[in-house]
Write a protein that holds these residues in place. Structure first.
Motif, short mmCIF file in Angstrom:
data_model
loop_
_atom_site.label_atom_id
_atom_site.label_comp_id
_atom_site.label_asym_id
_atom_site.label_seq_id
_atom_site.Cartn_x
_atom_site.Cartn_y
_atom_site.Cartn_z
N ASP A 128 33.14 35.86 51.77
CA ASP A 128 34.44 35.39 51.29
C ASP A 128 34.32 34.01 50.63
O ASP A 128 34.92 33.76 49.59
N MET A 132 32.82 36.17 46.85
CA MET A 132 34.03 36.79 46.31
C MET A 132 34.65 35.90 45.24
O MET A 132 34.91 34.72 45.48
N ARG A 136 40.43 36.79 41.38
CA ARG A 136 40.06 37.73 40.31
C ARG A 136 40.59 39.13 40.57
O ARG A 136 40.80 39.89 39.63
N PHE A 137 40.78 39.48 41.82
CA PHE A 137 41.22 40.82 42.18
C PHE A 137 42.46 40.75 43.06
O PHE A 137 42.68 39.76 43.75
N PRO A 139 44.58 42.43 46.42
CA PRO A 139 44.11 42.70 47.77
C PRO A 139 43.31 44.00 47.91
O PRO A 139 42.29 44.04 48.58
N GLU A 141 41.59 45.69 45.56
CA GLU A 141 40.31 45.58 44.88
C GLU A 141 39.39 44.62 45.63
O GLU A 141 38.18 44.85 45.74
N SER A 142 39.95 43.54 46.14
CA SER A 142 39.15 42.57 46.91
C SER A 142 38.51 43.22 48.12
O SER A 142 37.34 42.95 48.43
N ARG A 146 34.56 43.30 48.53
CA ARG A 146 34.03 42.65 49.73
C ARG A 146 33.14 43.63 50.51
O ARG A 146 32.04 43.28 50.92
#
Length: 181
Positions: A128, A132, A136-137, A139, A141-142, A146
């Motif tokens: 994180d 990360m 950029r993304f 939630p 997509e993150s 991740r």
């Protein structure tokens, strides 16, 4: 009868080592207390003085390693120590290398998926913070990105730790940083 602490610790360590040697080669369900105690040089009754079953021994061994890694991450990362990603990973890799027998068993083909999940949760703050891309993304997509990084890190650590002649930690980290991150 009072157990002597030094002897108790040595007995537990011997049982654990025998267990890890076997667990690295075969699934937990195929291990017996008799095999473990024969390999460690004790009788079955000795095993039951310390553990209820092989599952308890596995949990204790996993917990000990994960607790050490978590403590390292928390002490270094969460206290704001100004280390780079490669330095944090170097510390974790050194610890996994120092606990090579355990790490090989836990991340090997017979390892418990719960261990891998817990390991990912512990190293997630590193991903994180250092990997990360911020903002950029969304939630959803993150979460996917991740997991991609966490799974990749666990996979390369697994491949590295099972190698009989693993590359030096600094070289390994440099390879990861250059090719993936």
């Amino acid at each position: 009868m009072q157990k002597q602490p030094r002897i108790t610790e040595q007995t537990r360590a011997n049982l654990r080592e025998a267990f890890l040697e076997l667990y690295a080669k075969r699934p937990l369900e195929k291990l017996s207390v008799r095999e473990i105690t024969d390999r460690a040089g004790y009788n079955r009754a000795t095993f039951y003085l310390y553990y209820h079953d092989v599952y308890e021994l596995l949990k204790e061994a996993e917990d000990d390693l994960l607790k050490s890694i978590e403590q390292l991450v928390n002490e270094r990362l969460l206290k704001g120590e100004r280390l780079e990603f490669s330095q944090h990973m170097g510390l974790i890799l050194q610890m996994t290398q120092d606990s090579r027998k355990s790490t090989r068993a836990f991340l090997g083909p017979h390892g418990d998926p719960t261990f891998t999940r817990r390991f990912k949760e512990i190293i997630a703050p590193l991903v994180d913070r250092f990997v990360m891309p911020a903002g950029r993304f969304g939630p959803r997509e993150s979460a996917v990105v991740r997991e991609f990084y966490l799974s990749g890190l666990v996979a390369v650590i697994s491949a590295w730790i099972v190698d009989e002649d693993p590359m030096p930690i600094d070289q390994f980290i440099l390879l990861i940083l250059r090719t993936v991150l």
